[in-house]
Write a protein that holds these residues in place. Structure first.
Motif, short mmCIF file in Angstrom:
data_model
loop_
_atom_site.label_atom_id
_atom_site.label_comp_id
_atom_site.label_asym_id
_atom_site.label_seq_id
_atom_site.Cartn_x
_atom_site.Cartn_y
_atom_site.Cartn_z
N HIS A 43 11.62 -24.72 18.83
CA HIS A 43 12.75 -25.59 19.15
C HIS A 43 13.00 -25.52 20.65
CE1 HIS A 43 17.32 -26.23 19.32
NE2 HIS A 43 16.76 -27.40 19.19
N ARG A 57 18.59 -33.52 24.63
CA ARG A 57 17.46 -33.77 23.74
C ARG A 57 17.08 -32.47 23.05
NH1 ARG A 57 12.19 -36.44 26.04
NH2 ARG A 57 13.30 -38.31 25.47
N ASP A 58 16.98 -32.54 21.73
CA ASP A 58 16.46 -31.43 20.93
C ASP A 58 15.07 -31.82 20.48
OD1 ASP A 58 18.52 -29.52 20.83
OD2 ASP A 58 19.62 -30.73 19.40
N GLU A 59 14.09 -30.96 20.71
CA GLU A 59 12.73 -31.21 20.26
C GLU A 59 12.31 -30.07 19.34
OE1 GLU A 59 10.47 -33.64 23.66
OE2 GLU A 59 11.06 -31.61 24.25
N TYR A 60 11.81 -30.45 18.19
CA TYR A 60 11.35 -29.49 17.19
C TYR A 60 9.85 -29.69 17.02
CZ TYR A 60 16.33 -29.27 16.16
OH TYR A 60 17.69 -29.13 16.26
N THR A 71 5.92 -33.45 16.50
CA THR A 71 7.18 -33.32 17.21
C THR A 71 8.25 -34.17 16.54
OG1 THR A 71 5.92 -33.07 19.25
CG2 THR A 71 8.27 -33.50 19.47
N THR A 73 12.07 -35.42 17.48
CA THR A 73 12.96 -35.51 18.63
C THR A 73 14.31 -36.08 18.21
OG1 THR A 73 11.04 -35.94 20.02
CG2 THR A 73 13.20 -36.40 20.96
N ASP A 75 17.70 -37.18 20.14
CA ASP A 75 18.30 -37.40 21.45
C ASP A 75 19.16 -38.65 21.43
OD1 ASP A 75 16.39 -39.38 21.36
OD2 ASP A 75 15.24 -38.66 23.04
N VAL A 138 15.93 -37.93 13.46
CA VAL A 138 14.90 -37.62 14.44
C VAL A 138 13.84 -38.71 14.45
CG1 VAL A 138 15.19 -35.11 14.37
CG2 VAL A 138 13.64 -36.19 12.75
#
Length: 149
Positions: A43, A57-60, A71, A73, A75, A138
């Motif tokens: 994360h 922005r959160d990226e997993y 990925t 995302t 945001d 996401v």
């Protein structure tokens, strides 16, 4: 003999359950992805400056062997967040996919399975509370999938 019969019954029953889940996932327009931080699930939280505004922005990332990661995302382009009752997990367990389920396939197949959905929500394990959970909409990025439809 009874043990052998019991083994075959359990094996057959388990196969039927998994195949039904896959069909239900393929036919659904909304899917839920469960994320739990580990060495294979990463994360990142970043800030983006756009027109003097700071966006989050959160990226997993779900890592695959010998491939790029998948990925997810969250945001300003997919800002929807919902807080719902924790009973949602039991009611929709057929539509919740995990890292283990996704990595049964290669990256292209997993992207094809998840990437064509109208809505994809991520359930971060850290966002599961006593009575509520937070769903984050996401966007999915993997490979350029070829559609099977």
């Amino acid at each position: 003999m009874k043990t052998l019969f019991l083994f075959f019954c359990i094996f057959f029953f388990q196969t039927e359950i998994n195949s039904q889940n896959l069909e239900k996932i393929k036919n659904s327009d909304t899917i839920y992805v469960h994320f739990k931080l580990s060495k294979d699930q990463l994360h990142l939280y970043t800030k983006i400056i756009k027109n003097k505004n700071i966006e989050k922005r959160d990226e997993y990332f779900f890592t695959f062997k010998n491939s790029f990661p998948m990925t997810f995302t969250h945001d300003y382009l997919s800002p929807e967040e919902k807080k719902i009752s924790k009973s949602f997990l039991k009611k929709n367990k057929d539509l919740i996919v995990t890292y283990d389920f996704i990595t049964k396939y290669n990256l292209a197949e997993a992207t094809d399975l998840i990437g064509h959905k109208k809505k994809v929500y991520l359930i971060d394990d850290d966002d599961i509370g006593w009575f509520t959970i937070k769903l984050k909409e996401v966007k999915v990025m993997g490979t350029l999938p070829k559609s099977i439809e």
